[in-house]
Design an enzyme around this catalytic site. Structure first.
Site, mmCIF file in Angstrom:
data_model
loop_
_atom_site.group_PDB
_atom_site.id
_atom_site.type_symbol
_atom_site.label_atom_id
_atom_site.label_comp_id
_atom_site.label_asym_id
_atom_site.label_seq_id
_atom_site.Cartn_x
_atom_site.Cartn_y
_atom_site.Cartn_z
ATOM 1 N N TYR A 50 0.829 -1.216 0.000
ATOM 2 C CA TYR A 50 0.000 0.000 0.000
ATOM 3 C C TYR A 50 0.863 1.266 0.000
ATOM 4 C CZ TYR A 50 -3.796 -3.183 1.540
ATOM 5 O OH TYR A 50 -4.702 -4.213 1.672
ATOM 6 N N HIS A 108 0.204 -12.044 1.749
ATOM 7 C CA HIS A 108 -0.840 -11.226 1.118
ATOM 8 C C HIS A 108 -1.658 -11.983 0.061
ATOM 9 C CE1 HIS A 108 -1.679 -6.692 0.249
ATOM 10 N NE2 HIS A 108 -2.746 -7.408 -0.054
HETATM 11 P P1 NAD Z 1 -14.467 -1.293 1.103
HETATM 12 O O1 NAD Z 1 -15.530 -2.267 0.806
HETATM 13 O O2 NAD Z 1 -14.150 -0.948 2.521
HETATM 14 O O3 NAD Z 1 -14.885 -0.007 0.282
HETATM 15 C C1 NAD Z 1 -14.255 1.195 0.413
HETATM 16 C C2 NAD Z 1 -15.094 2.220 -0.355
HETATM 17 O O4 NAD Z 1 -16.366 2.323 0.277
HETATM 18 C C3 NAD Z 1 -14.418 3.562 -0.254
HETATM 19 O O5 NAD Z 1 -14.119 3.961 -1.560
HETATM 20 C C4 NAD Z 1 -15.406 4.475 0.384
HETATM 21 O O6 NAD Z 1 -15.635 5.592 -0.413
HETATM 22 C C5 NAD Z 1 -16.685 3.696 0.476
HETATM 23 N N1 NAD Z 1 -17.271 3.848 1.819
HETATM 24 C C6 NAD Z 1 -16.654 3.619 3.007
HETATM 25 N N2 NAD Z 1 -17.504 3.867 4.027
HETATM 26 C C7 NAD Z 1 -18.678 4.244 3.457
HETATM 27 C C8 NAD Z 1 -19.931 4.626 3.987
HETATM 28 N N3 NAD Z 1 -20.144 4.663 5.300
HETATM 29 N N4 NAD Z 1 -20.913 4.938 3.119
HETATM 30 C C9 NAD Z 1 -20.706 4.910 1.792
HETATM 31 N N5 NAD Z 1 -19.547 4.550 1.232
HETATM 32 C C10 NAD Z 1 -18.542 4.229 2.061
HETATM 33 O O7 NAD Z 1 -13.166 -1.763 0.323
HETATM 34 P P2 NAD Z 1 -11.622 -1.824 0.599
HETATM 35 O O8 NAD Z 1 -11.057 -0.548 1.057
HETATM 36 O O9 NAD Z 1 -11.037 -2.429 -0.602
HETATM 37 O O10 NAD Z 1 -11.514 -2.883 1.777
HETATM 38 C C11 NAD Z 1 -11.275 -2.551 3.140
HETATM 39 C C12 NAD Z 1 -9.869 -2.882 3.541
HETATM 40 O O11 NAD Z 1 -9.574 -4.250 3.234
HETATM 41 C C13 NAD Z 1 -8.793 -2.130 2.749
HETATM 42 O O12 NAD Z 1 -8.663 -0.781 3.110
HETATM 43 C C14 NAD Z 1 -7.587 -2.973 3.043
HETATM 44 O O13 NAD Z 1 -7.101 -2.709 4.362
HETATM 45 C C15 NAD Z 1 -8.185 -4.367 2.963
HETATM 46 N N6 NAD Z 1 -7.978 -4.993 1.619
HETATM 47 C C16 NAD Z 1 -7.228 -6.108 1.538
HETATM 48 C C17 NAD Z 1 -7.023 -6.738 0.321
HETATM 49 C C18 NAD Z 1 -6.204 -7.982 0.272
HETATM 50 O O14 NAD Z 1 -5.851 -8.439 -0.833
HETATM 51 N N7 NAD Z 1 -5.852 -8.583 1.400
HETATM 52 C C19 NAD Z 1 -7.581 -6.212 -0.857
HETATM 53 C C20 NAD Z 1 -8.359 -5.063 -0.763
HETATM 54 C C21 NAD Z 1 -8.565 -4.466 0.483
#
Ligand code: NAD
Length: 278
Positions: A50, A108
């Site tokens: 990240y 990861h």
């Molecule tokens: P997420 O489902 O949390 O979606 C994030 C999106 O949702 C953001 O763009 C935001 O604008 C929107 N959002 C957040 N809160 C909201 C609300 N209350 N109302 C409306 N919209 C809202 O997706 P993410 O960030 O991909 O996943 C969460 C975490 O998972 C990441 O930040 C990361 O730490 C982890 N992750 C891990 C992997 C992996 O391969 N291990 C991949 C992707 C993400």
């Protein structure tokens, strides 16, 4: 605000709700994580790839929050599975985070074409024994990958962090893990905003019934299924909203209606298939 914790199979506990910083730009991370800590989050999910571990570390250092009140996860990137590369990788992450130990270190992705995920996991088990992480886990592992890790190392990962949201529930992976004491963490818990989750009647109706937002209804669905979540936002008001999910509970019927959003054909995936990331 007390965030519930879940016990891991190694006796450690993890706050069930945290803050994930995927795609939070490096120059915004310190501010965003500082906001999150101020609002009450104590569990932060980052990763070497990240590019924002330094911002996470700066926010932790400035917060003054005792280290044992925080739960920090980072992840080993795909090009560092071989040989002793995991040792150098965690040293770099710890340096950037300004920590002596993380709470959870994850492989990861399995990168199955390279057939080196069992080695990578065995190495991070050694890093746990050396005190550099308290718990070890994996991410994006399918049942076929989990089976090999458990059979060949004899160690059951504490968690598997996988894509999981109402349209894509990976029930086989979750069930296999639950039977063996592996906690499931959901990434993309809100579907990354890539489909109209909040407009689905099962979600929208539950939100109206409880006077909450659709995002809160979806987060509550995860929590009631014992899933660990760390939704991402850089907006303080959404950080507050996403943490404010402990004052109501979905009914069994509401949970079942959201369960039914996964059509079981894999069409709801918003990220990459684990076998395609190498
Ligand atoms: P997420 O489902 O949390 O979606 C994030 C999106 O949702 C953001 O763009 C935001 O604008 C929107 N959002 C957040 N809160 C909201 C609300 N209350 N109302 C409306 N919209 C809202 O997706 P993410 O960030 O991909 O996943 C969460 C975490 O998972 C990441 O930040 C990361 O730490 C982890 N992750 C891990 C992997 C992996 O391969 N291990 C991949 C992707 C993400």
């Amino acid at each position: 605000m007390t965030i519930p914790t879940l016990e891991l199979n190694d006796g450690n506990s993890i706050p069930q709700l945290g803050y994930g910083v995927f795609k939070v730009p490096a120059d915004e991370t310190e501010r965003a994580v500082s906001d999150a800590l101020e609002i009450g989050y104590r569990h932060i999910d980052t990763a070497a790839i990240y590019g924002n571990e330094e911002g996470v570390g700066a926010a932790i250092a400035k917060s003054g929050i005792p280290r044992d009140e925080l739960f920090i996860t980072t992840k080993l990137w795909n090009d560092r599975h071989d040989g002793d590369a995991p040792n150098a990788a965690i040293a770099e992450s710890l340096e950037k985070l300004g920590l002596e130990q993380v709470d959870l270190y994850l492989v990861h992705w399995p990168t199955p074409a390279k057939d080196n995920f069992v080695h990578a996991f065995a190495k991070i088990v050694e890093l746990r024994e050396a005190g550099l992480t308290r718990s070890v886990g994996v991410s994006n592992f399918l049942v076929e990958h989990l089976e090999r890790v458990v059979d060949e190392t004899g160690v059951v990962p504490a968690v598997n962090q996988i894509e999981l949201h109402p349209a894509y529930q990976q029930r086989d992976v979750v069930a296999w893990g639950a039977e063996r004491g592996i906690r499931t963490e959901a990434w993309g818990p809100l579907g990354q905003g890539k489909y109209d989750l909040f407009g689905a009647p099962a979600v929208a109706d539950a939100a109206v019934a409880h006077g909450v937002t659709p995002a809160q209804a979806v987060l509550r669905w995860h929590l009631q299924k014992d899933i660990i979540v760390f939704p991402k936002s850089v907006r303080a008001e959404r950080l507050r909203e996403n943490l404010d999910v402990f004052g109501f509970a979905l009914t069994d019927a509401e949970v079942a209606a959201i369960d039914a959003l996964d059509p079981l054909d894999g069409s709801g995936r918003v990220g990459s298939h684990p076998n395609d990331v190498n």
